[in-house]
Write a protein that holds these residues in place. Structure first.
Motif, short mmCIF file in Angstrom:
data_model
loop_
_atom_site.label_atom_id
_atom_site.label_comp_id
_atom_site.label_asym_id
_atom_site.label_seq_id
_atom_site.Cartn_x
_atom_site.Cartn_y
_atom_site.Cartn_z
N GLU A 63 0.83 -1.20 0.00
CA GLU A 63 0.00 0.00 0.00
C GLU A 63 0.87 1.26 0.00
O GLU A 63 0.57 2.23 -0.72
N THR A 64 1.93 1.27 0.80
CA THR A 64 2.80 2.44 0.85
C THR A 64 3.53 2.63 -0.47
O THR A 64 3.73 3.77 -0.93
N GLN A 76 -15.86 -8.17 9.02
CA GLN A 76 -15.98 -6.72 8.80
C GLN A 76 -14.90 -6.22 7.84
O GLN A 76 -15.17 -5.39 6.97
N GLU A 77 -13.67 -6.72 8.00
CA GLU A 77 -12.58 -6.29 7.12
C GLU A 77 -12.83 -6.71 5.68
O GLU A 77 -12.56 -5.95 4.73
N LEU A 79 -16.55 -3.46 -0.29
CA LEU A 79 -17.40 -2.32 -0.59
C LEU A 79 -16.59 -1.15 -1.14
O LEU A 79 -17.02 -0.45 -2.07
N ARG A 80 -15.40 -0.93 -0.57
CA ARG A 80 -14.55 0.16 -1.08
C ARG A 80 -14.10 -0.13 -2.50
O ARG A 80 -14.04 0.77 -3.35
N LEU A 81 -13.77 -1.38 -2.79
CA LEU A 81 -13.35 -1.74 -4.14
C LEU A 81 -14.50 -1.58 -5.12
O LEU A 81 -14.32 -1.06 -6.23
N ALA A 114 -7.67 -0.65 -1.56
CA ALA A 114 -8.80 -1.52 -1.21
C ALA A 114 -8.54 -2.95 -1.65
O ALA A 114 -8.89 -3.90 -0.95
N ARG A 115 -7.90 -3.11 -2.83
CA ARG A 115 -7.59 -4.45 -3.32
C ARG A 115 -6.58 -5.14 -2.41
O ARG A 115 -6.74 -6.32 -2.07
N VAL A 116 -5.55 -4.40 -2.00
CA VAL A 116 -4.56 -4.98 -1.09
C VAL A 116 -5.21 -5.32 0.26
O VAL A 116 -4.94 -6.38 0.85
#
Length: 485
Positions: free
Chosen positions: A184-185, A388-389, A395-397, A459-461
């Motif tokens: 992500e970073t 939840q994760e 949902l974000r993706l 979001a994918r990661v």
């Protein structure tokens, strides 16, 4: 020697009935078993949408086809202090297993001693011992065996093995967390570089607009104050360049910290285009999630270990029986130590009866049962967090995919406008300001597109991590779950 051994045998036969009676009488009363908590299992209704994609592979980050990311992940797994801390827990748990295993069963030791001693003439030692000095030599083979009739040692070993497996699962989970953070970073750093390049283009466009407007002012075609808003826009564009340069430097520093190397050991990173973030939830999600998450596996092993400790606590209510024996030589004269008559032999059966310890034993058992309840509650909480994760990342993706279509359409329209206005300027039908304005709007939309693509990648990661990152727990079967309960 034969008479000595036969005497021991006859003595053993005489005390056997007494030992049996003491065993039966020495059992403390077990309390009533408390109601146990239940391990929750995920169902399809827990998830916000169905899925048909495959589960992530163990090297999921390689699907982005970025050699720089591959190198960073490899370095992070080799150098991260956080992983070293978790690996130390495995070593501690493994040592506990070895110690528990070593303490169980039979032991055999060879003990030798030589002492020089003066015996008092005024105690129990008659002449010629009293008042004289003797050199005493002793050599024995000492044998000890603990009869694990109630399974206490076996339960202790199983509990230690459960803690060890939990530590291994925690290490795998920590590795996945680190890989996700590095990925992500890294993508955020590449996004910062790409946005910085767009911001510099926008600054150039704003500078051209200011230059054209100033030319029109000097030619008397526009009032002088009409250039002030464009100058303010140029300053804002320059401020955005500075902010993105700082963001890129900060993100790179965060990446260095995650990878765990400093100075020349950290690789030079070139700008790369962001990959696409495709995919969704896998099939059979409720059935397989328990076996794909390292933290769930660790929580389940903690339940198993706590359950074995309950068995160990229950075994404490029964008598502890062990046998100690020795054979060897002993002599007050070292010269006769290995001659006939210096042989020694001893057998010591030991019986520990928990007669007046019922309160302490029951408190110990209640504590062990409370640990099971706590472990089950932590397992259910871990499972709830996992669900939840998964839902949050999915949902974000999906949200970024929904936003992409209108944004792409708007960008395409603005790019067509910029091309049309550019043709008019080249044909002498316009002064180029409309083309520059359309380019500025298109650059702003491209920046939004980059931000949206970055959100989708992160979001994918996160979804890969939420789905376990390729972790596989072979023990995640209904039988094992039942045993843990």
């Amino acid at each position: 020697m034969k008479r000595i051994y036969s005497g021991f045998a006859r003595s053993g036969l005489r005390i056997a009935p007494l030992l049996a009676a003491l065993v039966l009488a020495g059992c403390a009363a077990l309390p009533h078993q408390q109601a146990q908590s239940t391990m929750r299992a995920p169902v399809q209704a827990d998830f916000v949408m169905p899925g048909s994609d495959p589960w992530p592979e163990a090297n999921w980050w390689q699907q982005f086809s970025d050699s720089q990311l591959d190198q960073l992940v490899t370095l992070a797994l080799q150098n991260s202090p956080s992983l070293e801390t978790v690996k130390a827990r495995i070593d501690t748990a493994r040592a506990s297993v070895d110690l528990t295993r070593a303490q169980a069963g039979a032991t055999l030791d060879l003990n030798t001693s030589v002492s020089r001693q003066r015996f008092s003439a005024n105690t129990i030692y008659p002449p010629p011992f009293g008042g004289n000095i003797f050199n005493e030599g002793r050599m024995t083979l000492d044998f000890h065996y603990d009869f694990d009739w109630w399974g206490k040692q076996k339960a202790a070993l199983e509990a230690a093995l459960g803690r060890h497996r939990a530590a291994e699962a925690e290490t795998a989970g920590a590795a996945q967390t680190l890989i996700a953070a590095v990925s992500e970073t890294y993508f955020q750093y590449q996004a910062d570089l790409a946005r910085l390049a767009l911001a510099k283009q926008d600054e150039g466009v704003r500078q051209q607009l200011v230059t054209l407007q100033q030319q029109r002012v000097r030619a008397g075609l526009e009032a002088g104050e009409t250039a002030e808003p464009l100058t303010a826009d140029l300053e804002s564009a320059h401020q955005q360049v500075l902010a993105l340069e700082n963001d890129a430097a900060t993100t790179l520093n965060q990446l260095r910290g995650l990878v765990g190397v400093r100075g020349d050991a950290f690789p030079a990173l070139a700008a790369r285009p962001l990959p696409q973030a495709n995919g969704g939830l896998p099939a059979n999600l409720p059935l397989n999630l328990v076996g794909r998450r390292a933290d769930i596996a660790a929580a389940r092993e903690q339940i198993y270990a706590a359950g074995e400790e309950v068995k160990q606590a229950k075994a404490e209510f029964y008598p502890d029986i062990n046998l100690a024996a020795f054979v060897g030589v002993d002599s007050l004269d070292l010269g006769t130590m290995f001659k006939n008559g210096s042989h020694i032999l001893g057998v010591t059966p030991a019986l520990s009866l928990p007669i007046f310890h019922s309160g302490a034993l029951q408190a110990n058992l209640r504590g062990a049962e409370a640990n099971v309840t706590l472990a089950v509650a932590q397992y259910n909480q871990t499972l709830q967090q996992a669900v939840q994760e998964v839902n949050d990342a999915a949902l974000r993706l999906k949200g970024t995919a929904d936003e992409a279509t209108p944004l792409n359409n708007a960008l395409a329209a603005r790019q067509r406008d910029a091309a049309l206005f550019g043709q008019q300027a080249r044909a002498g039908l316009a002064d180029g300001r409309n083309s520059l304005r359309a380019r500025a709007v298109a650059l702003s939309l491209q920046d939004q597109q980059l931000q949206l693509q970055t959100r989708a990648l992160i979001a994918r990661v996160d979804l890969y991590k939420a789905l376990g990152g390729g972790y596989r727990d072979a023990a995640a079967s209904p039988a094992t779950a039942a045993a843990a309960r």
